[in-house]
Design a protein around this motif. Structure first.
Motif, PDB file in Angstrom:
ATOM      1  N   ILE A   7      27.723  -5.306  -2.725  1.00  0.00           N
ATOM      2  CA  ILE A   7      27.683  -6.762  -2.861  1.00  0.00           C
ATOM      3  C   ILE A   7      26.319  -7.180  -3.362  1.00  0.00           C
ATOM      4  O   ILE A   7      25.357  -6.399  -3.316  1.00  0.00           O
ATOM      5  N   ALA A   8      26.226  -8.402  -3.822  1.00  0.00           N
ATOM      6  CA  ALA A   8      24.937  -8.955  -4.239  1.00  0.00           C
ATOM      7  C   ALA A   8      24.075  -9.227  -3.009  1.00  0.00           C
ATOM      8  O   ALA A   8      24.596  -9.496  -1.913  1.00  0.00           O
ATOM      9  N   GLN A   9      22.772  -9.156  -3.186  1.00  0.00           N
ATOM     10  CA  GLN A   9      21.856  -9.441  -2.079  1.00  0.00           C
ATOM     11  C   GLN A   9      22.079 -10.829  -1.479  1.00  0.00           C
ATOM     12  O   GLN A   9      21.825 -11.051  -0.294  1.00  0.00           O
ATOM     13  N   THR A  10      22.550 -11.754  -2.278  1.00  0.00           N
ATOM     14  CA  THR A  10      22.713 -13.132  -1.811  1.00  0.00           C
ATOM     15  C   THR A  10      23.955 -13.319  -0.946  1.00  0.00           C
ATOM     16  O   THR A  10      24.147 -14.390  -0.377  1.00  0.00           O
ATOM     17  N   GLU A  11      24.803 -12.296  -0.851  1.00  0.00           N
ATOM     18  CA  GLU A  11      25.962 -12.374   0.018  1.00  0.00           C
ATOM     19  C   GLU A  11      25.589 -11.868   1.416  1.00  0.00           C
ATOM     20  O   GLU A  11      24.684 -11.040   1.564  1.00  0.00           O
ATOM     21  N   THR A  12      26.310 -12.330   2.416  1.00  0.00           N
ATOM     22  CA  THR A  12      26.008 -11.939   3.790  1.00  0.00           C
ATOM     23  C   THR A  12      26.796 -10.693   4.197  1.00  0.00           C
ATOM     24  O   THR A  12      27.799 -10.327   3.558  1.00  0.00           O
ATOM     25  N   LEU A  13      26.345 -10.070   5.263  1.00  0.00           N
ATOM     26  CA  LEU A  13      27.068  -8.919   5.795  1.00  0.00           C
ATOM     27  C   LEU A  13      28.446  -9.315   6.305  1.00  0.00           C
ATOM     28  O   LEU A  13      29.381  -8.510   6.274  1.00  0.00           O
ATOM     29  N   LEU A  14      28.592 -10.544   6.773  1.00  0.00           N
ATOM     30  CA  LEU A  14      29.908 -11.005   7.221  1.00  0.00           C
ATOM     31  C   LEU A  14      30.874 -11.066   6.050  1.00  0.00           C
ATOM     32  O   LEU A  14      32.036 -10.669   6.160  1.00  0.00           O
ATOM     33  N   SER A  15      30.384 -11.546   4.920  1.00  0.00           N
ATOM     34  CA  SER A  15      31.206 -11.562   3.711  1.00  0.00           C
ATOM     35  C   SER A  15      31.581 -10.151   3.282  1.00  0.00           C
ATOM     36  O   SER A  15      32.721  -9.876   2.899  1.00  0.00           O
ATOM     37  N   ALA A  16      30.619  -9.231   3.378  1.00  0.00           N
ATOM     38  CA  ALA A  16      30.886  -7.844   3.018  1.00  0.00           C
ATOM     39  C   ALA A  16      31.937  -7.229   3.935  1.00  0.00           C
ATOM     40  O   ALA A  16      32.803  -6.464   3.503  1.00  0.00           O
ATOM     41  N   ALA A  17      31.881  -7.564   5.223  1.00  0.00           N
ATOM     42  CA  ALA A  17      32.852  -7.033   6.181  1.00  0.00           C
ATOM     43  C   ALA A  17      34.260  -7.493   5.843  1.00  0.00           C
ATOM     44  O   ALA A  17      35.225  -6.721   5.916  1.00  0.00           O
ATOM     45  N   ARG A  18      34.385  -8.730   5.450  1.00  0.00           N
ATOM     46  CA  ARG A  18      35.711  -9.241   5.091  1.00  0.00           C
ATOM     47  C   ARG A  18      36.244  -8.549   3.846  1.00  0.00           C
ATOM     48  O   ARG A  18      37.428  -8.239   3.744  1.00  0.00           O
ATOM     49  N   ASP A  19      35.357  -8.285   2.901  1.00  0.00           N
ATOM     50  CA  ASP A  19      35.773  -7.573   1.684  1.00  0.00           C
ATOM     51  C   ASP A  19      36.230  -6.151   2.018  1.00  0.00           C
ATOM     52  O   ASP A  19      37.151  -5.621   1.378  1.00  0.00           O
ATOM     53  N   ALA A  20      35.604  -5.545   3.027  1.00  0.00           N
ATOM     54  CA  ALA A  20      35.902  -4.161   3.374  1.00  0.00           C
ATOM     55  C   ALA A  20      37.024  -4.030   4.402  1.00  0.00           C
ATOM     56  O   ALA A  20      37.438  -2.916   4.736  1.00  0.00           O
ATOM     57  N   GLY A  21      37.503  -5.152   4.917  1.00  0.00           N
ATOM     58  CA  GLY A  21      38.531  -5.104   5.943  1.00  0.00           C
ATOM     59  C   GLY A  21      38.007  -4.710   7.307  1.00  0.00           C
ATOM     60  O   GLY A  21      38.772  -4.306   8.188  1.00  0.00           O
ATOM     61  N   ALA A  22      36.693  -4.814   7.506  1.00  0.00           N
ATOM     62  CA  ALA A  22      36.084  -4.498   8.799  1.00  0.00           C
ATOM     63  C   ALA A  22      36.086  -5.750   9.668  1.00  0.00           C
ATOM     64  O   ALA A  22      35.787  -6.850   9.188  1.00  0.00           O
ATOM     65  N   LEU A  23      36.434  -5.597  10.940  1.00  0.00           N
ATOM     66  CA  LEU A  23      36.541  -6.738  11.833  1.00  0.00           C
ATOM     67  C   LEU A  23      35.209  -7.019  12.513  1.00  0.00           C
ATOM     68  O   LEU A  23      34.728  -6.229  13.324  1.00  0.00           O
ATOM     69  N   ILE A  24      34.588  -8.152  12.145  1.00  0.00           N
ATOM     70  CA  ILE A  24      33.412  -8.660  12.854  1.00  0.00           C
ATOM     71  C   ILE A  24      33.755 -10.077  13.299  1.00  0.00           C
ATOM     72  O   ILE A  24      33.911 -10.964  12.461  1.00  0.00           O
ATOM     73  N   PRO A  25      33.916 -10.299  14.608  1.00  0.00           N
ATOM     74  CA  PRO A  25      34.218 -11.661  15.074  1.00  0.00           C
ATOM     75  C   PRO A  25      33.127 -12.629  14.636  1.00  0.00           C
ATOM     76  O   PRO A  25      31.949 -12.281  14.592  1.00  0.00           O
ATOM     77  N   SER A  26      33.509 -13.858  14.330  1.00  0.00           N
ATOM     78  CA  SER A  26      32.523 -14.865  13.926  1.00  0.00           C
ATOM     79  C   SER A  26      32.956 -16.222  14.434  1.00  0.00           C
ATOM     80  O   SER A  26      34.156 -16.480  14.603  1.00  0.00           O
ATOM     81  N   GLY A  27      31.983 -17.076  14.674  1.00  0.00           N
ATOM     82  CA  GLY A  27      32.265 -18.414  15.153  1.00  0.00           C
ATOM     83  C   GLY A  27      31.695 -19.468  14.234  1.00  0.00           C
ATOM     84  O   GLY A  27      32.329 -19.911  13.290  1.00  0.00           O
ATOM     85  N   CYS A  28      30.421 -19.832  14.473  1.00  0.00           N
ATOM     86  CA  CYS A  28      29.828 -20.954  13.737  1.00  0.00           C
ATOM     87  C   CYS A  28      29.533 -20.628  12.283  1.00  0.00           C
ATOM     88  O   CYS A  28      29.530 -21.509  11.434  1.00  0.00           O
ATOM     89  N   THR A  29      29.211 -19.366  11.986  1.00  0.00           N
ATOM     90  CA  THR A  29      28.861 -18.840  10.653  1.00  0.00           C
ATOM     91  C   THR A  29      27.500 -19.317  10.128  1.00  0.00           C
ATOM     92  O   THR A  29      27.221 -19.171   8.943  1.00  0.00           O
ATOM     93  N   PHE A  30      26.651 -19.873  10.994  1.00  0.00           N
ATOM     94  CA  PHE A  30      25.302 -20.219  10.527  1.00  0.00           C
ATOM     95  C   PHE A  30      24.225 -19.871  11.548  1.00  0.00           C
ATOM     96  O   PHE A  30      23.189 -20.519  11.625  1.00  0.00           O
TER      97      PHE A  30
END
Length: 355
Positions: free
Chosen positions: A284-307
């Motif tokens: 992924i690009a450096q400007t993307e977050t690890l949470l975004s990368a997890a979703r692309d990879a199908g890895a489950l990382i729970p998230s709430g507020c996202t900030f």
């Protein structure tokens, strides 16, 4: 009984689910849910903290963060009081579906919004709508200590019939000299006389209900426009804003004063993220977050507020470097142990995380 042979107290951790044991309608679209531990464990937390629930809504689990409205001085149960807004998904699911006997996965408790972290002789609690929940928890804790506290408690609502916890707060205030209550409403209910304040929270009301506001530690919770109005009122009155504390699960105003000047993220610069549990790797690009990368990879990382406030997406980084700018959702101890918040961490180079 000899204290040496008494069984040790067990305290709940988020390795165990929460079991809903009762529901209580408060005002329109507001319900209090009471939870207990299936094993009978007690609850330990700081008054004012929040918890993140995993809600089994259609389409997949949804994580939502709610302030605990009960007090740690009453540790056999834990309550949250939620309001369903027009666009609510998770909260609306709770009001329509969550019933006694159902169990939910939870994460927490978390958060630093608590008078315990900022002890003072006098407090001023200001809230609007369901922002009253942390104030209820903190006031109940101080009340249960048995000493007369010194609290000026101000809550704003659209109308008297929408004041949450009104009866409970007035009961506590009637049994101590240390809780001064003020309700402020925008408009009245038909056929019900109202003798309190009407209008929006402002400097005049603040000066009338708490003339010694300069001596008080202020805690504020509610919609961002409301909290901004409170901040501006206090600032205009010469209040020391270092003694002002607020809680909000809306995105805070950008503040990059503590961001290192030598960190510049580049859209064109690629990073590689490896997910150790699933064994997948994505670029992924450096400007993307690890949470975004997890979703692309199908890895489950729970998230709430996202900030970076709730801490739901805390995950351990085992290799590599990230650039993380959070809003209080992770402790220094956690970061020293290698944990990061996936929602506000950008990978630099190759990064491995336990997900």
């Amino acid at each position: 009984m000899n204290a040496s042979i008494q069984p040790a107290l067990a305290f709940w951790t988020d390795d165990e689910p929460l079991e809903c044991v009762s529901t209580l309608p408060e005002v329109p679209n507001v319900v209090t849910f009471t939870f207990q531990s299936p094993t009978g464990a007690l609850f330990a937390f700081k008054p004012g903290q929040f918890i993140t629930l995993e809600l089994p809504v259609p389409g997949g689990p949804l994580h939502r963060t709610y302030t605990i409205s009960s007090s740690p001085s009453r540790p056999t149960s834990l309550t949250i009081t939620v309001k369903a807004q027009d666009a609510s998904v998770g909260t609306r699911w709770m009001l329509d579906n969550l019933r006694p006997g159902m169990r939910l996965k939870a994460i927490g408790p978390s958060g630093t919004f608590s008078y315990v972290n900022f002890p003072a002789r006098k407090y001023l609690f200001i809230s609007a709508g369901s922002g009253i929940t942390p104030m209820m928890s903190m006031t109940t804790q101080l009340y249960d200590e048995g000493r007369d506290p010194d609290i000026v408690f101000v809550n704003c609502a659209k109308r008297p019939s929408e004041i949450v916890f009104r009866d409970r707060m007035e009961h506590m205030a009637s049994r101590t000299t240390g809780i001064e209550l003020t309700w402020v409403v925008e408009r009245t209910d038909r056929y019900h006389p109202w003798t309190g304040f009407r209008g929006m929270m402002n400097q005049l009301i603040l000066g009338l209900v708490a003339p010694d506001y300069l001596e008080r530690e202020v805690f504020c919770c509610g919609p961002e426009p409301f909290m901004q109005a409170v901040r501006e009122a206090l600032y205009g009155l010469g209040y020391d804003m270092d003694r002002y504390h607020q809680e909000s699960f809306q995105a805070p105003l950008p503040d990059r004063s503590d961001v290192p000047d030598d960190v510049t993220l580049d859209d064109a610069e690629m990073a590689e993220v490896e997910f150790a549990v699933t064994g997948t790797t994505v670029k992924i690009a450096q400007t993307e977050t690890l949470l975004s990368a997890a979703r692309d990879a199908g890895a489950l990382i729970p998230s709430g507020c996202t900030f970076g406030v709730c801490g739901t997406c805390k995950v351990k980084k085992t290799a590599g470097e990230v650039h993380m700018v959070h809003n209080g959702g992770i402790t220094d101890e956690d970061t020293e142990a290698g944990y990061i918040l996936a929602c506000c961490s950008n990978p630099i180079g190759k990064v491995t995380i336990e997900a």
